[in-house]
Design a protein around this motif. Structure first.
Motif, PDB file in Angstrom:
ATOM      1  N   ASP A 142     -17.986  -5.703 -35.736  1.00 22.99           N
ATOM      2  CA  ASP A 142     -17.909  -7.161 -35.724  1.00 22.99           C
ATOM      3  C   ASP A 142     -16.559  -7.660 -36.242  1.00 22.99           C
ATOM      4  O   ASP A 142     -16.016  -8.644 -35.750  1.00 22.99           O
ATOM      5  CB  ASP A 142     -19.038  -7.759 -36.568  1.00 22.99           C
ATOM      6  N   ALA A 143     -16.051  -6.961 -37.277  1.00 22.39           N
ATOM      7  CA  ALA A 143     -14.777  -7.382 -37.854  1.00 22.39           C
ATOM      8  C   ALA A 143     -13.650  -7.173 -36.846  1.00 22.39           C
ATOM      9  O   ALA A 143     -12.686  -7.933 -36.789  1.00 22.39           O
ATOM     10  CB  ALA A 143     -14.495  -6.586 -39.115  1.00 22.39           C
ATOM     11  N   ARG A 144     -13.791  -6.143 -36.023  1.00 22.14           N
ATOM     12  CA  ARG A 144     -12.751  -5.822 -35.046  1.00 22.14           C
ATOM     13  C   ARG A 144     -12.796  -6.779 -33.860  1.00 22.14           C
ATOM     14  O   ARG A 144     -11.789  -7.105 -33.272  1.00 22.14           O
ATOM     15  CB  ARG A 144     -12.969  -4.378 -34.574  1.00 22.14           C
ATOM     16  N   ASP A 145     -13.986  -7.188 -33.494  1.00 19.66           N
ATOM     17  CA  ASP A 145     -14.139  -8.099 -32.365  1.00 19.66           C
ATOM     18  C   ASP A 145     -14.881  -9.348 -32.835  1.00 19.66           C
ATOM     19  O   ASP A 145     -16.109  -9.329 -32.967  1.00 19.66           O
ATOM     20  CB  ASP A 145     -14.927  -7.402 -31.248  1.00 19.66           C
ATOM     21  N   PRO A 146     -14.156 -10.437 -33.096  1.00 21.04           N
ATOM     22  CA  PRO A 146     -14.809 -11.652 -33.613  1.00 21.04           C
ATOM     23  C   PRO A 146     -15.895 -12.163 -32.668  1.00 21.04           C
ATOM     24  O   PRO A 146     -16.821 -12.844 -33.086  1.00 21.04           O
ATOM     25  CB  PRO A 146     -13.659 -12.662 -33.697  1.00 21.04           C
ATOM     26  N   ASN A 147     -15.785 -11.786 -31.384  1.00 21.10           N
ATOM     27  CA  ASN A 147     -16.791 -12.239 -30.415  1.00 21.10           C
ATOM     28  C   ASN A 147     -18.149 -11.587 -30.642  1.00 21.10           C
ATOM     29  O   ASN A 147     -19.162 -12.040 -30.146  1.00 21.10           O
ATOM     30  CB  ASN A 147     -16.328 -11.924 -29.000  1.00 21.10           C
ATOM     31  N   LEU A 169     -27.195  -0.181 -32.833  1.00 22.39           N
ATOM     32  CA  LEU A 169     -25.970   0.582 -32.546  1.00 22.39           C
ATOM     33  C   LEU A 169     -25.590   0.566 -31.065  1.00 22.39           C
ATOM     34  O   LEU A 169     -24.689   1.298 -30.663  1.00 22.39           O
ATOM     35  CB  LEU A 169     -26.164   2.035 -33.006  1.00 22.39           C
ATOM     36  N   HIS A 170     -26.253  -0.268 -30.256  1.00 20.95           N
ATOM     37  CA  HIS A 170     -26.044  -0.171 -28.804  1.00 20.95           C
ATOM     38  C   HIS A 170     -24.581  -0.374 -28.391  1.00 20.95           C
ATOM     39  O   HIS A 170     -24.119   0.211 -27.426  1.00 20.95           O
ATOM     40  CB  HIS A 170     -26.958  -1.168 -28.058  1.00 20.95           C
ATOM     41  N   ASP A 171     -23.835  -1.188 -29.138  1.00 21.44           N
ATOM     42  CA  ASP A 171     -22.436  -1.465 -28.765  1.00 21.44           C
ATOM     43  C   ASP A 171     -21.432  -0.738 -29.650  1.00 21.44           C
ATOM     44  O   ASP A 171     -20.265  -1.126 -29.682  1.00 21.44           O
ATOM     45  CB  ASP A 171     -22.178  -2.978 -28.830  1.00 21.44           C
ATOM     46  N   VAL A 172     -21.883   0.302 -30.357  1.00 22.28           N
ATOM     47  CA  VAL A 172     -20.971   0.986 -31.281  1.00 22.28           C
ATOM     48  C   VAL A 172     -19.748   1.558 -30.541  1.00 22.28           C
ATOM     49  O   VAL A 172     -18.659   1.671 -31.102  1.00 22.28           O
ATOM     50  CB  VAL A 172     -21.728   2.090 -32.076  1.00 22.28           C
ATOM     51  N   GLY A 173     -19.913   1.844 -29.253  1.00 18.66           N
ATOM     52  CA  GLY A 173     -18.814   2.389 -28.449  1.00 18.66           C
ATOM     53  C   GLY A 173     -17.663   1.409 -28.280  1.00 18.66           C
ATOM     54  O   GLY A 173     -16.553   1.799 -27.893  1.00 18.66           O
ATOM     55  N   LYS A 174     -17.882   0.126 -28.588  1.00 20.49           N
ATOM     56  CA  LYS A 174     -16.788  -0.848 -28.468  1.00 20.49           C
ATOM     57  C   LYS A 174     -15.680  -0.583 -29.484  1.00 20.49           C
ATOM     58  O   LYS A 174     -14.584  -1.103 -29.362  1.00 20.49           O
ATOM     59  CB  LYS A 174     -17.340  -2.268 -28.608  1.00 20.49           C
ATOM     60  N   LEU A 175     -16.007   0.272 -30.484  1.00 25.61           N
ATOM     61  CA  LEU A 175     -14.966   0.691 -31.427  1.00 25.61           C
ATOM     62  C   LEU A 175     -13.879   1.494 -30.699  1.00 25.61           C
ATOM     63  O   LEU A 175     -12.758   1.585 -31.171  1.00 25.61           O
ATOM     64  CB  LEU A 175     -15.575   1.556 -32.537  1.00 25.61           C
ATOM     65  N   GLY A 176     -14.243   2.065 -29.568  1.00 23.51           N
ATOM     66  CA  GLY A 176     -13.292   2.878 -28.818  1.00 23.51           C
ATOM     67  C   GLY A 176     -12.593   2.115 -27.705  1.00 23.51           C
ATOM     68  O   GLY A 176     -11.825   2.693 -26.941  1.00 23.51           O
ATOM     69  N   ILE A 177     -12.843   0.817 -27.593  1.00 25.33           N
ATOM     70  CA  ILE A 177     -12.196  -0.002 -26.550  1.00 25.33           C
ATOM     71  C   ILE A 177     -10.966  -0.693 -27.155  1.00 25.33           C
ATOM     72  O   ILE A 177     -11.066  -1.271 -28.245  1.00 25.33           O
ATOM     73  CB  ILE A 177     -13.189  -1.070 -26.005  1.00 25.33           C
ATOM     74  N   PRO A 178      -9.823  -0.641 -26.475  1.00 29.00           N
ATOM     75  CA  PRO A 178      -8.620  -1.271 -27.041  1.00 29.00           C
ATOM     76  C   PRO A 178      -8.850  -2.761 -27.344  1.00 29.00           C
ATOM     77  O   PRO A 178      -9.501  -3.461 -26.569  1.00 29.00           O
ATOM     78  CB  PRO A 178      -7.573  -1.109 -25.920  1.00 29.00           C
ATOM     79  N   GLU A 179      -8.267  -3.203 -28.457  1.00 27.51           N
ATOM     80  CA  GLU A 179      -8.475  -4.594 -28.868  1.00 27.51           C
ATOM     81  C   GLU A 179      -7.940  -5.580 -27.843  1.00 27.51           C
ATOM     82  O   GLU A 179      -8.463  -6.690 -27.696  1.00 27.51           O
ATOM     83  CB  GLU A 179      -7.806  -4.840 -30.225  1.00 27.51           C
ATOM     84  N   ALA A 180      -6.894  -5.191 -27.123  1.00 24.60           N
ATOM     85  CA  ALA A 180      -6.305  -6.086 -26.115  1.00 24.60           C
ATOM     86  C   ALA A 180      -7.346  -6.441 -25.050  1.00 24.60           C
ATOM     87  O   ALA A 180      -7.343  -7.551 -24.506  1.00 24.60           O
ATOM     88  CB  ALA A 180      -5.096  -5.409 -25.476  1.00 24.60           C
ATOM     89  N   ILE A 181      -8.242  -5.506 -24.760  1.00 25.94           N
ATOM     90  CA  ILE A 181      -9.302  -5.766 -23.776  1.00 25.94           C
ATOM     91  C   ILE A 181     -10.474  -6.467 -24.446  1.00 25.94           C
ATOM     92  O   ILE A 181     -11.010  -7.454 -23.948  1.00 25.94           O
ATOM     93  CB  ILE A 181      -9.764  -4.441 -23.120  1.00 25.94           C
TER      94      ILE A 181
END
Ligand SMILES: [Fe+2]
Length: 312
Positions: A113-118, A156-168
């Motif tokens: 959540d901290a990484r992606d404010p959305n 934990l369903h979206d835990v993989g978003k940790l591996g998506i570049p922040e620009a995306i």
């Protein structure tokens, strides 16, 4: 037989029956992601139940077919009390382990959540909604899923978003096709992250397929009937959350808007049975799933990023 001896033996036998009942309920209720632990653990747990029953039978044999004195009655009685204490300590320890594991999972979600404010509050929202749907599932569907496992998978369903570049992840505009390709890898990245945790083996597929569509047009093009039930439930909760939570690229929509979108997606993107179950839940209960911090935020009147807003 002395009244005191009789009383001790009766009380001890009752305590043993209580112990066996509690342990049987424990075996029934804890077949979950944290306590599965492979076949060997299951074997040991069943063996422990057999020994408890054997202890009770031995107890009854001594009480009925021998003439126990006070010492024997005391040994039998305190033997039962000892088994009770061991079981209570074990149940408490397991409860603490489970709560702490859930806390660790929530801390991990805080990092996403901290990484992606959305995503602020989204995972917790999906978890609450998923468990609400589970509560309203008919018995024959409910029996197919372990609730504790479902709680972890939804959290934990979206835990993989940790591996998506922040620009995306944080791109305010509509994603390009290439960027969507990267975004679509987040379920498999999530499964890869969780792979070292052996206890999560059972929920890997639930996370992997949480974006599968029942019309077979999802990330993996999986046929509707092959999508795990848990994934179909998480998908409905995920879609509702995505629609009703405010994001930087779109305002929050109302419950009524979300209902219309879910009805529209039923039978194509979403499982229509699960959608029907969800829409039959009283609105107040659905509203109560909204995380506290999200309720304080107002709508931001910005342009939506794209039509797939409900699908990421
Ligand atoms: Fe997702």
């Amino acid at each position: 037989m002395d009244i005191l001896i009789l009383l001790l033996i009766l009380l001890g036998a009752l305590i043993m029956v209580y112990n066996i009942t509690c342990y049987s309920l424990f075996l029934r209720d804890t077949r979950d992601v944290l306590l599965s632990g492979g076949n060997n653990v299951g074997l040991w747990r069943k063996l422990a139940l057999c020994l408890l029953i054997f202890f009770l039978l031995g107890y009854l044999f001594i009480a009925i077919f021998t003439d126990p004195n006070l010492l024997v009655a005391l040994i039998l009685f305190f033997g039962s009390v000892f088994v009770s204490i061991v079981l209570i300590l074990m149940f408490r320890l397991l409860e603490t382990v489970k709560l702490r594991s859930l806390d660790i999972a929530k801390a991990l979600i805080g990092v996403i959540d901290a990484r992606d404010p959305n995503l602020n509050g989204h995972s917790l929202h999906v978890q609450s909604l998923t468990m609400l749907i589970y509560k309203y599932l008919p018995r024959q569907l409910k029996s197919q899923i372990n609730s504790v496992s479902l709680e972890y998978a939804s959290l934990l369903h979206d835990v993989g978003k940790l591996g998506i570049p922040e620009a995306i992840l944080n791109k305010p505009e509509k994603l390009t096709d290439e960027e969507w390709e990267v975004m679509r890898t987040h379920p498999s990245i999530g499964v890869r992250f969780l792979q070292p945790i052996k206890a999560f083996e059972d929920i890997d597929d639930w996370i992997r397929y949480h974006h599968e569509r029942v019309d077979g047009q999802g990330y993996y093009k999986l046929d509707g009937k092959d999508i795990p039930l848990a994934s179909r439930i998480i998908s409905v909760a995920d879609t509702y959350s995505a629609v009703t939570l405010r994001r930087s690229y779109k305002p929050a929509k109302t419950y009524e808007d979300a209902v219309a979108i879910l009805r529209d997606a039923a039978g194509t993107q979403l499982d229509s049975t699960i959608v029907d179950i969800f829409l039959a839940i009283p609105k107040e209960e659905v509203d109560a799933c909204m995380p506290e911090k999200m309720r304080e935020h107002g709508d931001a009147a910005e342009e939506p990023r794209g039509t797939a807003e409900t699908n990421a």
